[in-house]
Design a protein around this motif. Structure first.
Motif: not given
Length: 421
Positions: A65, A54-55, A57-62
């Motif tokens: 999700e 997840a990290k 992909i993004t530093d702030k995953p929802q």
């Protein structure tokens, strides 16, 4: 026919070989004439691997999700274990947390279980099946998948045991039971045959990682006996339950002045300076933290000076960033001063049901730390615990010294009387 709930952690199902070993253990329990419900964690480090994905992909995953993603770890485990049990010739069905009737509050990441509807589990047991339920997860009334946070599989296991009125909830780990302290630090730590819910709850909340505090709370509330034992052998473990006066050796252990020494490295300290000394200020501070879902542990308020004082408290390190932001905003709101924090600290604690009737226990602990030249930054006490915040670099040395001073090593007399002063 007894109902037995068995929970296996990630290390117990980390490889196909270990999954087959767990399957044989479960089948053995079934063939002994029991109805068996199994709770399983994600394999090995797979939860950490999913978080890393997840990290990437993004530093702030929802948060929603993340729960969707992390719930897949336990689904892999329950499916593979069901295949292994089927291979051994027994009827089996795997269920997600939702299918197993785990209803949670509408919070992502660390939801609490609101209730368990065991109808599906009952039906599968009545059909002769072994039932495997995914730990760590549940579903809201709106149908949203949630995860329960750290220790969630333990909590799932005890919650299901309570709902099913199981005879025992067996928590299988990579250690033989509950020890007087971490045997990796003190090799002579002694395994306890029994421990009370209250003592275990304190040890768990103070850093002992064998059981999560929420699972112990549920066990106490619903009277579920919790048997902590090794998944790698058949040795008796430690039974967590209320201890009666008629239980011989177990009662003697209950009357130890100190039953265990715990330490917690996942601690951070926050200080608020020049807080206005007037009614309602503390409420504003800690209500704001609660609304941000930050759990506060130790709290100290200094003596008043010029109608102001200082407040210090501890949180888990994962909540440090959130907590600092919250209290900085509150300090501006109430006209307070600066905010400081320290994350290079640890909490060292002694726990024992026998402490309530024996004076001088805290003094003995402080004496031991003084003799080791370890400075105490914060102190908190209850009827069955004394906790001290120290520098993280001093924590393990403190545990060794305290454990020895209270005579908790294996092979020593099973009491630590005589330290009262």
């Amino acid at each position: 026919m007894a109902i037995i709930v068995q929970k296996f952690g990630g290390s117990s199902v980390a490889t196909p070989e270990r999954i087959m070993r767990v399957a044989r253990r479960v089948v053995e329990t079934k063939e002994a004439g029991n109805q068996v419900i199994v709770i399983v964690s994600a394999m090995g480090d797979s939860t950490d691997d999913l978080i890393a994905l997840a990290k990437a992909i993004t530093d702030k995953p929802q948060a929603r999700e993340m729960d969707m993603l992390l719930a897949t770890g336990e689904i892999v485990s329950i499916s593979l274990l069901a295949m292994a049990i089927d291979k051994l010739g027994h009827g089996v069905v795997s269920l997600t947390g939702s299918q197993g009737g785990i209803l949670t509050e509408e919070v992502h990441g660390k939801a609490k279980i609101m209730e368990v509807n065991p109808e599906r589990i009952h039906a599968e047991l009545d059909n002769g099946n072994i039932v495997i339920v995914a730990g760590f997860q549940g579903v809201t009334e709106a149908g949203e998948i949630t995860t329960l946070g750290r220790g969630g599989s333990d909590t799932t296991a005890v919650a299901i045991a309570a709902a099913m009125q199981a005879d025992v909830c067996e928590i299988f780990t990579d250690v033989d039971g509950i020890y007087t302290t971490d045997p990796r630090i003190v090799p002579k730590a002694r395994k306890l045959s029994t421990i009370t819910y209250d003592e275990m709850l304190e040890l768990a909340s103070l850093g002992a990682q064998v059981l999560h505090p929420r699972s112990v709370e549920l066990g106490k509330e619903y009277g579920v006996p919790i048997h902590v034992r090794s998944s790698f052998n058949h040795n008796p473990g430690t039974l967590v339950q209320e201890v009666s006066d008629e239980m011989g050796k177990e009662q003697m252990e209950k009357e130890l002045m100190v039953s265990g020494v715990a330490y917690d490295m996942n601690v951070a300290k926050i200080g608020l300076f020049d807080v206005p000394d007037k009614p309602g200020v503390a409420m504003i501070i800690f209500k704001a933290l609660a609304e941000a879902r930050v759990n506060v542990d130790m709290i100290i308020q200094s003596a008043m000076r010029d109608n102001r004082n200082d407040i210090a408290f501890t949180v888990v390190q994962d909540d440090l960033e959130t907590a600092v932001k919250v209290v900085e905003d509150v300090q501006k709101q109430i006209g307070g001063g600066a905010v400081a924090f320290e994350d290079n600290v640890a909490k060292v604690s002694i726990v024992g049901a026998g402490m309530i009737s024996r004076p001088g226990v805290a003094a003995k602990m402080f004496e031991v730390l003084a003799n080791e030249s370890i400075n105490i930054q914060m102190i908190a006490t209850s009827e069955i615990k004394v906790s001290c915040v120290v520098m993280a670099t001093d924590a393990k040395r403190a545990v060794v010294a305290i454990h020895e001073a209270f005579g908790l090593e294996a092979g020593e007399a099973a009491n630590n009387e005589g330290f009262a002063s």
